[in-house]
Design a protein around this motif. Structure first.
Motif, short mmCIF file in Angstrom:
data_model
loop_
_atom_site.label_atom_id
_atom_site.label_comp_id
_atom_site.label_asym_id
_atom_site.label_seq_id
_atom_site.Cartn_x
_atom_site.Cartn_y
_atom_site.Cartn_z
N VAL A 1 1.17 -0.99 0.06
CA VAL A 1 0.33 -0.20 0.09
C VAL A 1 0.66 1.05 -0.11
O VAL A 1 0.52 2.46 -0.80
N ILE A 2 1.74 1.37 0.31
CA ILE A 2 3.03 2.68 1.46
C ILE A 2 3.50 2.55 -0.44
O ILE A 2 3.79 3.83 -0.96
N ILE A 3 3.75 1.77 -1.41
CA ILE A 3 4.56 1.84 -2.42
C ILE A 3 3.63 2.69 -3.59
O ILE A 3 4.03 3.51 -4.17
N THR B 1 1.44 9.14 2.10
CA THR B 1 1.05 10.46 1.97
C THR B 1 1.87 11.60 1.65
O THR B 1 2.58 12.85 1.44
N SER B 2 2.79 11.11 3.16
CA SER B 2 4.21 12.17 4.07
C SER B 2 5.87 11.89 2.74
O SER B 2 6.38 12.99 3.00
N LEU B 3 5.16 10.71 2.17
CA LEU B 3 6.84 10.41 1.80
C LEU B 3 6.86 10.58 -0.07
O LEU B 3 6.65 10.31 -0.95
N VAL B 4 6.93 12.47 0.76
CA VAL B 4 7.33 12.83 -0.87
C VAL B 4 8.50 13.66 -1.81
O VAL B 4 8.67 15.24 -1.20
N PHE B 5 9.70 12.53 -1.46
CA PHE B 5 10.83 13.29 -2.14
C PHE B 5 11.24 12.81 -3.16
O PHE B 5 12.46 13.88 -3.45
N LEU B 6 10.57 11.68 -4.49
CA LEU B 6 10.80 12.21 -5.91
C LEU B 6 11.49 13.52 -6.58
O LEU B 6 11.89 13.53 -7.21
N LEU B 7 10.12 13.82 -6.60
CA LEU B 7 9.91 15.02 -7.22
C LEU B 7 9.28 16.09 -6.89
O LEU B 7 8.96 15.98 -6.59
N GLY C 1 16.43 11.78 -3.24
CA GLY C 1 14.90 10.85 -3.53
C GLY C 1 14.88 9.61 -2.96
O GLY C 1 14.49 8.81 -2.00
N VAL C 2 15.61 9.04 -4.37
CA VAL C 2 15.50 7.44 -4.48
C VAL C 2 15.97 6.56 -2.78
O VAL C 2 15.03 5.36 -2.47
N PRO C 3 16.55 6.73 -3.10
CA PRO C 3 17.44 6.16 -1.42
C PRO C 3 16.51 6.24 0.26
O PRO C 3 16.16 5.55 0.91
N LEU C 4 16.28 8.24 0.28
CA LEU C 4 15.07 8.28 1.05
C LEU C 4 14.42 7.48 1.20
O LEU C 4 14.00 7.28 1.95
N THR C 5 13.13 7.47 -0.27
CA THR C 5 12.02 7.02 -0.06
C THR C 5 12.02 5.60 -0.07
O THR C 5 11.20 5.18 0.71
N ILE C 6 12.90 4.70 -0.15
CA ILE C 6 13.21 3.56 -0.28
C ILE C 6 13.19 2.93 0.81
O ILE C 6 12.94 2.85 1.39
N ALA C 7 14.68 3.55 2.16
CA ALA C 7 14.29 3.55 3.18
C ALA C 7 12.97 4.09 4.01
O ALA C 7 12.54 3.12 5.21
N ALA C 8 12.37 5.51 3.64
CA ALA C 8 11.44 5.62 4.26
C ALA C 8 10.37 4.68 3.94
O ALA C 8 9.13 4.39 4.84
N CYS C 9 9.94 3.59 3.45
CA CYS C 9 8.82 2.98 2.91
C CYS C 9 9.11 1.50 3.73
O CYS C 9 8.00 1.40 4.59
N LEU C 10 10.56 1.32 3.87
CA LEU C 10 10.66 0.53 4.61
C LEU C 10 10.35 0.19 6.27
O LEU C 10 9.81 -0.75 6.18
N VAL C 11 10.78 1.68 6.26
CA VAL C 11 10.41 2.32 7.85
C VAL C 11 9.26 2.33 8.39
O VAL C 11 8.44 1.47 9.15
#
Length: 309
Positions: A139-141, A185-191, A221-231
């Motif tokens: 769901v998060i992804i 909706t708070s994981l907005v780091f890519l674009l 944002g890619v590494p931050l988003t991946i880490a944020a999704c997992l956490v």
């Protein structure tokens, strides 16, 4: 003390005293806030079309005070308004406006094409086959990727009802999907389109020696988003089990607020999610074959809605 006084004097010299123009802008801002608060109760119900359609929404209410800035005369610049078109043309980045507007347009097409319903049905079908962490991560992804294109506000407005509908179709607690979706909706780091704050950062970067590019947002944002999704998937699993009890049977409030009256909370005793209940939700089958005469409970058993009413 002398240093602070010097700083204050320098700031006063640079900015000047409080002028009538600033006071008028303050009044217009207060007017805008008042209109936004009063609009659903005093404006929209009284300004409608012949068929009853609403003619005034939040966008119109926000535009009216902005237009006033072009008509209220300025005391600092005689024979000019508080805001002039050359100033807007010089300082407003219309490319960013189109960037955000494009995301909203895609979001509207996403809903009108029915793609949101397809995603909701797919998620509803895989709920019984995924563990808690895997479901949260899925769901998060999905929501995170949607936020990058549609903006987090547009994605939340579109996908949260879809997630609630998917949970009802699977006859599970809606919080099981809504909690990770809301966090995502708070994981907005890519674009830059992901959130208004990213747009502001992109616009202000033009004052730097080298302005930011979309590639800069993406690479950082890619590494931050991946880490944020997992956490976040782990966090929502812990919060869901300890605070919100998301694995409990579908609650009555979720059935009562279900859209299109497709949920019936009936006296059907049995085990749901490992817990014994006296009443449980029964999702009404609204297909052409059933015509709303049957409903399905959590374990897949169907009942006649006429016998339950």
């Amino acid at each position: 003390k002398e240093l602070l006084e010097a700083e204050e004097e320098e700031l006063h010299t640079e900015v000047g005293s409080f002028s009538r123009d600033e006071f008028m802008v303050l009044l217009i801002q207060v007017l805008q806030l008042a209109l936004l608060v009063l609009r659903p109760y005093a404006i929209s119900p009284n300004v409608t079309s012949s068929s009853g359609g609403v003619l005034v929404n939040d966008a119109a209410v926000a535009a009216i005070p902005a237009l006033l800035l072009f008509f209220v005369p300025s005391s600092v610049r005689p024979r000019q308004a508080l805001l002039s078109w050359p100033t807007v043309h010089e300082r407003l980045d219309f490319g960013l406006v189109l960037l955000v507007g494009g995301g909203m347009a895609i979001n509207s097409g996403f809903a009108q094409s029915g793609l949101n319903l397809i995603i909701g049905n797919c998620i509803g079908q895989i709920i019984p086959h995924l563990g808690a962490y895997a479901l949260n991560l899925c769901v998060i992804i999905v929501v995170t990727l949607a936020c990058q294109v549609f903006s987090n506000v547009g994605a939340a407005a579109t996908l949260l009802p879809v997630m609630a509908s998917a949970a009802l179709q699977a006859v599970v607690n809606p919080l099981r999907l809504l909690l990770p979706a809301t966090i995502a909706t708070s994981l907005v780091f890519l674009l830059p389109t992901a959130t208004p704050s990213n747009v502001v950062a992109l616009a202000k970067s033009t004052d730097l020696a080298r302005s930011l590019r979309t590639r800069d947002f993406f690479l950082a944002g890619v590494p931050l988003t991946i880490a944020a999704c997992l956490v976040s998937a782990l966090l929502t699993q812990v919060m869901g089990e300890t605070l919100f009890n998301v694995h409990s049977p579908l609650p009555k409030w979720a059935c009562d607020t279900a859209p299109s009256a497709n949920c019936l909370f009936a006296k059907i005793p049995g085990y749901v999610e490992g817990a014994w209940v006296q009443e449980q939700a029964c999702i009404i089958d609204q297909s052409a074959v059933s015509d709303g005469l049957s409903c399905r409970i959590w374990n897949g058993t169907t009942y006649s809605t006429l016998d339950l009413m």
